[in-house]
Design an enzyme around this catalytic site. Structure first.
Site, mmCIF file in Angstrom:
data_model
loop_
_atom_site.group_PDB
_atom_site.id
_atom_site.type_symbol
_atom_site.label_atom_id
_atom_site.label_comp_id
_atom_site.label_asym_id
_atom_site.label_seq_id
_atom_site.Cartn_x
_atom_site.Cartn_y
_atom_site.Cartn_z
ATOM 1 N N HIS A 1 10.912 6.745 7.375
ATOM 2 C CA HIS A 1 11.334 6.784 5.978
ATOM 3 C C HIS A 1 12.841 6.988 5.972
ATOM 4 C CE1 HIS A 1 7.388 7.473 3.625
ATOM 5 N NE2 HIS A 1 7.171 6.742 4.692
ATOM 6 N N ASN B 1 10.076 4.475 2.296
ATOM 7 C CA ASN B 1 9.967 3.623 3.478
ATOM 8 C C ASN B 1 11.253 2.862 3.748
ATOM 9 O OD1 ASN B 1 6.983 3.700 4.251
ATOM 10 N ND2 ASN B 1 6.881 3.277 2.045
ATOM 11 N N ARG C 1 0.824 -1.206 0.000
ATOM 12 C CA ARG C 1 0.000 0.000 0.000
ATOM 13 C C ARG C 1 0.866 1.268 0.000
ATOM 14 N NH1 ARG C 1 -0.986 4.919 1.903
ATOM 15 N NH2 ARG C 1 -0.397 4.193 3.992
ATOM 16 N N ASP C 2 1.471 1.572 1.116
ATOM 17 C CA ASP C 2 2.260 2.803 1.207
ATOM 18 C C ASP C 2 3.418 2.775 0.223
ATOM 19 O OD1 ASP C 2 3.006 5.296 2.189
ATOM 20 O OD2 ASP C 2 4.294 4.445 3.741
ATOM 21 N N CYS D 1 10.014 9.011 -2.255
ATOM 22 C CA CYS D 1 9.592 10.110 -1.386
ATOM 23 C C CYS D 1 9.104 11.282 -2.237
ATOM 24 C CB CYS D 1 10.747 10.572 -0.498
ATOM 25 S SG CYS D 1 10.293 11.996 0.508
ATOM 26 N N HIS E 1 7.096 4.467 12.186
ATOM 27 C CA HIS E 1 7.043 4.356 10.727
ATOM 28 C C HIS E 1 8.083 5.331 10.162
ATOM 29 C CE1 HIS E 1 4.445 3.859 6.971
ATOM 30 N NE2 HIS E 1 5.219 4.877 6.646
#
Lengths: 301, 301
Positions: B210, B250, B16-17, B241, B208
């Site tokens: 990055h 991520n 997803r992300d 990003c 979470h």
């Protein structure tokens, strides 16, 4: 991990440990410009070359010319790797401010890398230390494979502490602990440092991490929390890893500086000028910097 | 940083992300195979898709088909991002096990990302939470920009704590704290977590990160030392990003797993199978994994 140092010294190893492991040959003029740009960025300790037999390390055959060609900055220490007395004499003739010797915490690595046991390697270093101290020159000691060996795998923290203490007692002013193959992680880093620090105070230690598996900044965070205040790094992440094909080598100075700046830890290094230097050497090598911070910051320019 | 957890839960956000931010479109069949391979690798929480207007996020328009196509593993929680009640109904129709809502600690980011203030966004989430709890479904709350905002820059830790507590009080079972632009460093991470943990116990928090500036594992080391036991990551570092052109997104699940395995922290994820999955999706995307551990380990195969 609750107390971090207010200040850290970065030891730039790109021109030596970095370029020595780069496939593409780099001209003497490029090396000279790289060293001068690093000094302008604020790095005060620059490993400029190495005086090893060109038969073994052809990439460093012109180290004498590099030392002769650089415009010296009085606040910078330009050091050279000198494996034996002959190398030391060449380094002195070239005007190196400081020299370094390269040992190992792994017997197998010592045998395969410098064809002798750890004990024999220390015997070879003795005359270098004697001559250096006689010349009033400081000697830095590298201990490799402190968190793993490409041949033996696990290396006991006590073994790292033993070899490090022997090199310190021989006269080295600082011991740089190297994770040569980059397999270290934070808990192993702490266990190794805890063992070494029973023998040597943090003020006489440096850490030298390779980012082969992306663990370098995590390990550095732990090392800083343990009181380490000297960090080796290479601009643009120069230097691949001979033990993991296609993998990266030295942790990038840009990534380390981004972290230290963000943690409010002073280094005296200017990120903008460091990025200019990173772009300069990366364009020369024909590839982007092996540094996430450099790529993100340069893309945003 | 002296006590690390014995066990950590990895929340895989790649499908997803990750894919939502990849340039190259990926087929529904590839998404299905990716999710199934991740489950086979041992990941028990997989963010499988999102039910947002295809006008805004065309990459996720086939999330219903992905949920319909996957062979379910009974031990795995397949979750979906649901920004509003309509999205929630679609997620229920698709058989999502759990849903997530996406908030922000930055007013500017909330305005530009979802066109409303933080307070308005929470009002929109209320019906999703009511419906989810009525259906006996758990809701995960994301708080973005916890260590910096692309528009405002600095975000006060107290603001992160305030928004996080509001979302927890609305009924979220867990708050995932996101460093959306990757500018966090260990000291900032600790300050943010210290503030949030005055309101919410570590057992209800996830992080979470990055890896835009290469800081993710350093921040994770600090977060683990603060007691965090749930980590979001994306296989192969999926997801660029949008705020730093050409930069990575991520943190890669492979890099996180390499660190946790090395620290002796259990996750239940198998590195070999994860590497197979990493190679599968990377070959599909036509680029190497954005993971140093994956590239080094795959090169050694």
């Amino acid at each position: 991990m609750n107390n971090f140092p207010e200040q850290v010294t970065l030891v730039e190893v790109g021109p030596r440990d970095g370029l020595q492991n780069e496939k593409h040959p780099v001209t003497t003029q490029t090396k000279i410009e790289l060293v001068e740009r690093l000094a302008e960025a604020g790095l005060t300790k620059i490993e400029t070359g190495s005086f090893v037999s060109p038969k073994w390390v052809p990439q460093m055959a012109d180290s004498g010319d590099v030392f002769a060609g650089i415009q010296r900055n009085p606040v910078v220490t330009y050091s050279a790797l000198t494996p034996n007395h002959k190398g030391f004499e060449l380094a002195m003739a070239a005007g190196a401010d400081e020299v370094a010797i390269f040992g190992a915490a792994s017997q197998s690595f010592s045998q395969k890398n410098i064809n002798c046991s750890i004990e024999e390697s220390l015997e070879r270093f003795a005359p270098v230390l004697d001559a250096a101290l006689a010349h009033g020159k400081r000697v830095r000691g590298y201990v490799s494979c402190v968190l793993g060996c490409p041949y033996e795998g696990y290396i006991a923290p006590e073994q790292v502490a033993r070899v490090s203490k022997l090199m310190l007692d021989m006269g080295c002013y600082e011991i740089s602990l190297g994770d040569t193959i980059g397999t270290g992680t934070p808990v192993k880093t702490r266990a190794m440092l805890d063992a070494v620090m029973t023998q040597i105070p943090a003020s006489r230690l440096a850490v030298h991490f390779h980012d082969t598996y992306g663990q370098a900044l995590a390990n550095l965070t732990m090392a800083l929390g343990c009181g380490i205040q000297v960090i080796d790094s290479a601009v643009a992440g120069l230097g691949g890893c001979p033990y993991a094909k296609g993998a990266s080598g030295n942790v990038a100075t840009e990534d380390v500086l981004y972290m230290l700046d963000g943690m409010g830890i002073r280094t005296g290094v200017n990120m903008d000028r460091l990025l200019d230097t990173s772009r300069f050497i990366s364009q020369t090598l024909g590839r982007p910097p092996v540094s996430k911070a450099a790529n993100a910051l340069l893309a945003a320019r």
